[in-house]
Design a protein around this motif. Structure first.
Motif, mmCIF file in Angstrom:
data_model
loop_
_atom_site.group_PDB
_atom_site.id
_atom_site.type_symbol
_atom_site.label_atom_id
_atom_site.label_comp_id
_atom_site.label_asym_id
_atom_site.label_seq_id
_atom_site.Cartn_x
_atom_site.Cartn_y
_atom_site.Cartn_z
ATOM 1 N N LEU A 132 -29.691 22.312 -46.597
ATOM 2 C CA LEU A 132 -29.798 23.389 -45.618
ATOM 3 C C LEU A 132 -28.485 24.140 -45.477
ATOM 4 C CD1 LEU A 132 -31.485 21.408 -42.691
ATOM 5 C CD2 LEU A 132 -32.627 22.785 -44.438
ATOM 6 N N GLU A 133 -28.593 25.410 -45.104
ATOM 7 C CA GLU A 133 -27.456 26.213 -44.661
ATOM 8 C C GLU A 133 -27.733 26.539 -43.198
ATOM 9 O OE1 GLU A 133 -26.187 28.752 -48.573
ATOM 10 O OE2 GLU A 133 -27.882 29.485 -47.407
ATOM 11 N N VAL A 134 -26.828 26.114 -42.329
ATOM 12 C CA VAL A 134 -27.038 26.272 -40.891
ATOM 13 C C VAL A 134 -25.830 26.971 -40.278
ATOM 14 C CG1 VAL A 134 -27.406 25.057 -38.712
ATOM 15 C CG2 VAL A 134 -28.470 24.193 -40.805
ATOM 16 N N GLY A 135 -26.083 28.063 -39.587
ATOM 17 C CA GLY A 135 -25.013 28.784 -38.912
ATOM 18 C C GLY A 135 -24.504 28.016 -37.702
ATOM 19 N N GLU A 136 -23.195 28.052 -37.513
ATOM 20 C CA GLU A 136 -22.590 27.336 -36.385
ATOM 21 C C GLU A 136 -23.084 27.843 -35.034
ATOM 22 O OE1 GLU A 136 -18.330 27.331 -36.730
ATOM 23 O OE2 GLU A 136 -18.367 25.881 -38.367
ATOM 24 N N LEU A 137 -23.508 29.103 -34.973
ATOM 25 C CA LEU A 137 -23.960 29.660 -33.697
ATOM 26 C C LEU A 137 -25.400 29.281 -33.346
ATOM 27 C CD1 LEU A 137 -22.342 33.217 -33.787
ATOM 28 C CD2 LEU A 137 -21.570 31.193 -32.541
ATOM 29 N N THR A 138 -26.062 28.500 -34.202
ATOM 30 C CA THR A 138 -27.385 27.985 -33.845
ATOM 31 C C THR A 138 -27.246 26.797 -32.899
ATOM 32 O OG1 THR A 138 -27.478 26.473 -35.730
ATOM 33 C CG2 THR A 138 -28.469 28.677 -36.032
ATOM 34 N N PHE A 139 -26.074 26.171 -32.908
ATOM 35 C CA PHE A 139 -25.783 25.005 -32.072
ATOM 36 C C PHE A 139 -26.807 23.890 -32.267
ATOM 37 C CE2 PHE A 139 -23.627 28.554 -30.133
ATOM 38 C CZ PHE A 139 -22.337 28.056 -30.044
ATOM 39 N N VAL A 152 -26.523 19.184 -44.775
ATOM 40 C CA VAL A 152 -26.301 20.432 -44.037
ATOM 41 C C VAL A 152 -24.936 21.011 -44.391
ATOM 42 C CG1 VAL A 152 -26.096 21.479 -41.751
ATOM 43 C CG2 VAL A 152 -27.746 19.637 -42.130
ATOM 44 N N GLU A 153 -24.948 22.279 -44.782
ATOM 45 C CA GLU A 153 -23.717 23.041 -44.986
ATOM 46 C C GLU A 153 -23.651 24.054 -43.847
ATOM 47 O OE1 GLU A 153 -22.017 26.525 -47.936
ATOM 48 O OE2 GLU A 153 -23.589 25.210 -48.675
ATOM 49 N N PHE A 154 -22.576 24.010 -43.069
ATOM 50 C CA PHE A 154 -22.451 24.922 -41.936
ATOM 51 C C PHE A 154 -21.853 26.252 -42.373
ATOM 52 C CE2 PHE A 154 -22.853 20.950 -39.625
ATOM 53 C CZ PHE A 154 -23.759 21.326 -38.648
ATOM 54 N N GLU A 191 -27.679 31.581 -39.202
ATOM 55 C CA GLU A 191 -28.610 31.288 -40.291
ATOM 56 C C GLU A 191 -29.249 29.907 -40.126
ATOM 57 O OE1 GLU A 191 -25.168 33.727 -41.803
ATOM 58 O OE2 GLU A 191 -25.345 31.905 -40.646
ATOM 59 N N PHE A 192 -30.435 29.798 -40.660
ATOM 60 C CA PHE A 192 -31.078 28.500 -40.847
ATOM 61 C C PHE A 192 -31.921 28.643 -42.102
ATOM 62 C CE2 PHE A 192 -34.137 25.140 -40.597
ATOM 63 C CZ PHE A 192 -33.382 24.076 -40.133
ATOM 64 N N ASN A 193 -31.350 28.238 -43.232
ATOM 65 C CA ASN A 193 -32.000 28.431 -44.522
ATOM 66 C C ASN A 193 -32.179 27.106 -45.244
ATOM 67 O OD1 ASN A 193 -31.821 31.308 -44.279
ATOM 68 N ND2 ASN A 193 -29.680 31.161 -44.890
ATOM 69 N N ILE A 194 -33.328 26.969 -45.872
ATOM 70 C CA ILE A 194 -33.505 25.860 -46.803
ATOM 71 C C ILE A 194 -32.952 26.370 -48.128
ATOM 72 C CG2 ILE A 194 -35.137 24.362 -48.000
ATOM 73 C CD1 ILE A 194 -37.036 24.807 -45.575
ATOM 74 N N LYS A 195 -31.810 25.844 -48.515
ATOM 75 C CA LYS A 195 -31.147 26.286 -49.741
ATOM 76 C C LYS A 195 -31.950 25.836 -50.960
ATOM 77 C CE LYS A 195 -26.493 26.297 -51.683
ATOM 78 N NZ LYS A 195 -25.141 25.755 -51.500
ATOM 79 N N ASN A 196 -32.326 24.558 -50.972
ATOM 80 C CA ASN A 196 -33.169 24.020 -52.036
ATOM 81 C C ASN A 196 -33.626 22.620 -51.656
ATOM 82 O OD1 ASN A 196 -31.092 22.125 -52.847
ATOM 83 N ND2 ASN A 196 -30.103 23.798 -53.932
#
Length: 124
Positions: free
Chosen positions: A36-43, A69-71, A112-117
């Motif tokens: 996953l790619e997760v933005g820090e502002l999603t908390f 998880v990659e922030f 962001e909240f993305n499933i990278k792969n």
């Protein structure tokens, strides 16, 4: 607990992708890893997300999948002093310019909240 909503969305997206692959004749036995790619502002609390996913994925091909998880850090432009870069983040209600402490920011990224792969095992 918004982590459960994110976990549900993840599971639904992955199962939909698997369904499309199976329509092409590929048989997927198991999902072993989800990146996953997760933005820090999603908390998002990653441990709660993993727990929620573990519970709802039980009995599916995603059961037992490892979640990585990659922030993603947010960027900002201060509308008062012109600073461009990473904002200071105290909590979800306090995001400000590290240079002049203004809260008048134009934010980009970090939500962001993305499933990278995902890594899967195919049936023989």
């Amino acid at each position: 607990m918004h982590e459960l909503s994110y976990a549900n969305a993840m599971l639904e997206a992955i199962l939909n992708s698997i369904k499309k692959e199976e329509e092409k004749g590929k048989k997927i036995k198991k999902v072993t890893e989800i990146n996953l790619e997760v933005g820090e502002l999603t908390f998002i609390n990653v441990e709660q997300l993993k727990f929620a996913f573990e519970v709802i994925a039980e009995g599916t091909v995603c059961e037992g999948a490892k979640i990585n998880v990659e922030f993603i850090k947010p960027k900002c432009k201060c509308l008062d002093c012109g600073y461009e870069g990473e904002p200071e983040i105290l909590d979800e209600f306090e995001v400000y310019c590290p240079k002049c402490k203004s809260i008048r920011l134009k934010l980009s990224g970090g939500k962001e909240f993305n499933i990278k792969n995902a890594t899967v095992e195919y049936e023989d």
